[in-house]
Design a protein around this motif. Structure first.
Motif, PDB file in Angstrom:
ATOM      1  N   LEU A   6       0.912  -0.752  -0.121  1.00 21.02           N
ATOM      2  CA  LEU A   6       0.104  -0.055  -0.219  1.00 21.02           C
ATOM      3  C   LEU A   6       0.749   1.313   0.076  1.00 21.02           C
ATOM      4  N   GLY A   7       0.558   2.530  -0.970  1.00 20.71           N
ATOM      5  CA  GLY A   7       1.478   3.205  -0.250  1.00 20.71           C
ATOM      6  C   GLY A   7       2.662   3.174  -1.499  1.00 20.71           C
ATOM      7  N   ALA A  52      -8.288   2.985  -0.467  1.00 21.57           N
ATOM      8  CA  ALA A  52      -7.627   1.698   0.990  1.00 21.57           C
ATOM      9  C   ALA A  52      -8.835   2.540   2.467  1.00 21.57           C
ATOM     10  N   CYS A  53      -9.158   3.149   1.909  1.00 18.96           N
ATOM     11  CA  CYS A  53     -10.339   3.763   2.988  1.00 18.96           C
ATOM     12  C   CYS A  53     -11.578   2.983   2.702  1.00 18.96           C
ATOM     13  N   ASP A  57     -13.054  -2.725  -1.287  1.00 26.51           N
ATOM     14  CA  ASP A  57     -11.637  -2.452  -2.195  1.00 26.51           C
ATOM     15  C   ASP A  57     -10.146  -2.817  -1.781  1.00 26.51           C
ATOM     16  N   VAL A  58      -9.966  -2.989   0.175  1.00 29.36           N
ATOM     17  CA  VAL A  58      -9.277  -3.778   1.189  1.00 29.36           C
ATOM     18  C   VAL A  58      -9.207  -5.025   0.963  1.00 29.36           C
ATOM     19  N   GLU A  82      -7.910   5.367   8.764  1.00 27.40           N
ATOM     20  CA  GLU A  82      -9.529   5.343   8.311  1.00 27.40           C
ATOM     21  C   GLU A  82      -9.081   3.350   7.768  1.00 27.40           C
ATOM     22  N   SER A  83      -8.149   3.474   7.144  1.00 22.92           N
ATOM     23  CA  SER A  83      -7.278   1.686   6.642  1.00 22.92           C
ATOM     24  C   SER A  83      -6.833   1.182   7.349  1.00 22.92           C
ATOM     25  N   MET A  84      -6.187   1.646   8.577  1.00 18.74           N
ATOM     26  CA  MET A  84      -6.317   0.497   9.563  1.00 18.74           C
ATOM     27  C   MET A  84      -7.223  -0.488   9.873  1.00 18.74           C
ATOM     28  N   PRO A  85      -7.720  -0.130  10.408  1.00 19.18           N
ATOM     29  CA  PRO A  85      -8.606  -0.965  10.795  1.00 19.18           C
ATOM     30  C   PRO A  85      -9.568  -2.075   9.877  1.00 19.18           C
ATOM     31  N   LEU A  86      -9.515  -1.310   8.464  1.00 19.29           N
ATOM     32  CA  LEU A  86     -10.161  -2.495   7.464  1.00 19.29           C
ATOM     33  C   LEU A  86      -9.119  -3.490   7.042  1.00 19.29           C
ATOM     34  N   VAL A  87      -7.569  -3.174   6.786  1.00 21.11           N
ATOM     35  CA  VAL A  87      -6.604  -3.831   6.660  1.00 21.11           C
ATOM     36  C   VAL A  87      -6.461  -5.104   8.050  1.00 21.11           C
TER      37      VAL A  87
END
Length: 207
Positions: A6-7, A52-53, A57-58, A82-87
């Motif tokens: 990611l990134g 990623a948010c 998509d994640v 926002e993205s880290m909990p989903l990942v």
């Protein structure tokens, strides 16, 4: 190995993306603008457009992945938190254990002020703590996740090719460290993701 980066359109992430492909790994990335990676021609590169948010998509991008490397920045907003909990949620759902992220030296422990992080210390030179707070929240989410996590924490990050000689320290910035190049940050992050030498901690990185 099947690796998600990611990134990958950023300074550090782009170099890790290239390293992983050069080593023959199958590398997937999720980007908002695929044109930024239009010059990548490899049968092992899977470039997906998305955010990623976004939970869907994640879920899609983590399918069949074995290792996650995140070089997402704060992007002037809340993309990290926002993205880290989903990942984390999707990694657990799919049984993926290993994740390495790139943070900031501000969330390392302060040597001079025990109990404080570097960005919290009275002698911090930061004019704004917003980005450091975002990185801190992402780190705290990882620390509570039960995953095999590592947060790489470089100090001042100028452009530059890897020298291959730098110092690392668990949870602290190496004493007197002032900078570390983009190239050497990418070099260490990629190697650590595979070597697993600092699982469950932050790693200070500097010359």
């Amino acid at each position: 190995m099947r690796i998600l980066i990611l990134g990958a359109t950023g300074r550090v992430g782009g170099k890790i993306f290239d390293k992983a492909l050069a080593d023959g790994h199958e590398v997937t990335t999720l980007v908002r603008d695929t044109n930024k990676l239009a010059g990548i021609f490899s049968e092992n590169a899977i470039i997906l457009q998305g955010n990623a948010c976004c939970e869907k998509d994640v879920q899609n991008v983590l399918r069949d992945v074995e290792l996650v490397i995140s070089c997402l920045g704060t992007d002037g907003g809340t993309v990290l938190t926002e993205s880290m909990p989903l990942v984390i949620q999707e990694m657990k759902s799919q049984g993926i254990k290993r994740i390495v992220t790139v943070g900031t030296a501000g969330i390392l422990q302060s040597r001079e002020h025990p109990g404080l992080l570097r960005y919290e210390s009275p002698d911090s030179r930061r004019s704004s703590i917003r980005a450091a707070e975002e990185h801190r929240k992402a780190w705290e989410l990882l620390a509570a996740s039960g995953l095999d996590w590592t947060v790489v924490c470089p100090t001042y990050l100028p452009d530059g090719e890897p020298l291959g000689t730098y110092r690392v320290e668990r949870d602290y910035l190496p004493d007197g460290g002032m900078s570390i190049s983009v190239g050497d940050t990418a070099d260490f992050t990629y190697k650590e993701a595979l070597a697993r030498g600092f699982v469950g901690c932050r790693v200070g990185l500097a010359y």
